[in-house]
Design a protein around this motif. Structure first.
Motif, PDB file in Angstrom:
ATOM      1  N   ASP A  15     -14.651   0.965   5.544  1.00 56.00           N
ATOM      2  CA  ASP A  15     -14.138   1.369   4.318  1.00 56.00           C
ATOM      3  C   ASP A  15     -13.483   2.753   4.459  1.00 56.00           C
ATOM      4  OD1 ASP A  15     -14.585  -0.842   2.860  1.00 56.00           O
ATOM      5  OD2 ASP A  15     -16.409  -0.263   2.101  1.00 56.00           O
ATOM      6  N   LYS A  16     -14.107   3.537   5.429  1.00 52.26           N
ATOM      7  CA  LYS A  16     -13.802   5.051   5.391  1.00 52.26           C
ATOM      8  C   LYS A  16     -12.653   4.859   6.646  1.00 52.26           C
ATOM      9  CE  LYS A  16     -14.361   9.397   5.209  1.00 52.26           C
ATOM     10  NZ  LYS A  16     -13.992  10.122   3.974  1.00 52.26           N
ATOM     11  N   ALA A  17     -12.618   4.241   7.585  1.00 52.76           N
ATOM     12  CA  ALA A  17     -11.764   4.074   8.369  1.00 52.76           C
ATOM     13  C   ALA A  17     -10.429   3.435   8.100  1.00 52.76           C
ATOM     14  CB  ALA A  17     -11.979   3.075   9.617  1.00 52.76           C
ATOM     15  N   PRO A  77      -1.862   2.145   5.208  1.00 57.74           N
ATOM     16  CA  PRO A  77      -0.918   1.879   4.273  1.00 57.74           C
ATOM     17  C   PRO A  77      -1.106   0.400   3.591  1.00 57.74           C
ATOM     18  CG  PRO A  77       0.332   2.539   6.357  1.00 57.74           C
ATOM     19  CD  PRO A  77      -1.305   2.591   6.658  1.00 57.74           C
ATOM     20  N   GLU A  78      -1.305  -0.518   4.639  1.00 59.57           N
ATOM     21  CA  GLU A  78      -1.708  -1.948   4.208  1.00 59.57           C
ATOM     22  C   GLU A  78      -2.852  -2.501   5.111  1.00 59.57           C
ATOM     23  OE1 GLU A  78       1.156  -5.441   3.728  1.00 59.57           O
ATOM     24  OE2 GLU A  78       2.462  -3.627   4.522  1.00 59.57           O
ATOM     25  N   THR A  79      -3.924  -2.829   4.514  1.00 62.77           N
ATOM     26  CA  THR A  79      -4.972  -3.792   5.093  1.00 62.77           C
ATOM     27  C   THR A  79      -4.860  -5.019   4.893  1.00 62.77           C
ATOM     28  OG1 THR A  79      -6.492  -3.263   3.285  1.00 62.77           O
ATOM     29  CG2 THR A  79      -6.400  -1.419   4.959  1.00 62.77           C
ATOM     30  N   VAL A 107      -0.249  -4.356  10.579  1.00 54.69           N
ATOM     31  CA  VAL A 107       0.851  -3.704  10.835  1.00 54.69           C
ATOM     32  C   VAL A 107       2.101  -4.902  11.023  1.00 54.69           C
ATOM     33  CG1 VAL A 107      -0.532  -2.267  12.265  1.00 54.69           C
ATOM     34  CG2 VAL A 107       0.142  -4.478  13.003  1.00 54.69           C
ATOM     35  N   PRO A 108       3.246  -4.116  10.936  1.00 51.76           N
ATOM     36  CA  PRO A 108       4.418  -5.063  10.959  1.00 51.76           C
ATOM     37  C   PRO A 108       4.425  -5.915  12.062  1.00 51.76           C
ATOM     38  CG  PRO A 108       5.006  -2.704  10.551  1.00 51.76           C
ATOM     39  CD  PRO A 108       3.809  -2.833  10.829  1.00 51.76           C
TER      40      PRO A 108
END
Length: 95
Positions: free
Chosen positions: A74-76, A81-83, A90-91
């Motif tokens: 959670d901290k990482a 921007p997106e998970t 990632v794109p």
């Protein structure tokens, strides 16, 4: 042993180097010196000496592993921007 200009130019061509005349002369002298030093080394009596990779004894210079607390998932992912689940999203870059 004297290195010729042709030999320097041949080595430069193999290395895809474009040398000017001044550089050719400089490398001609430097390579000739290296070969002369090698000839001097060839004169040494090495009978009975075991081959070595290093002149000095090598030792392991790494430190011991130290356990540290790491980030929770959670901290990482907190500032991502997106998970997606427990991962960074990632794109896609493969076409």
């Amino acid at each position: 042993m004297k290195v010729s200009k042709e030999e320097v130019l041949h080595v430069a061509k193999l290395g895809q180097l474009d040398l000017d005349q001044e550089e050719v002369e400089m490398f001609q002298d430097k390579l000739s010196q290296i070969l002369e030093w090698q000839e001097k080394l060839d004169e040494l009596d090495l009978e009975g000496l075991e081959p070595t990779a290093h002149a000095l004894e090598r030792r392991n210079v790494t430190r011991e592993d130290q356990v540290h607390n790491s980030l929770t998932n959670d901290k990482a992912l907190e500032n991502a921007p997106e998970t997606e689940g427990n991962y960074f999203k990632v794109p896609r870059i493969i076409e």
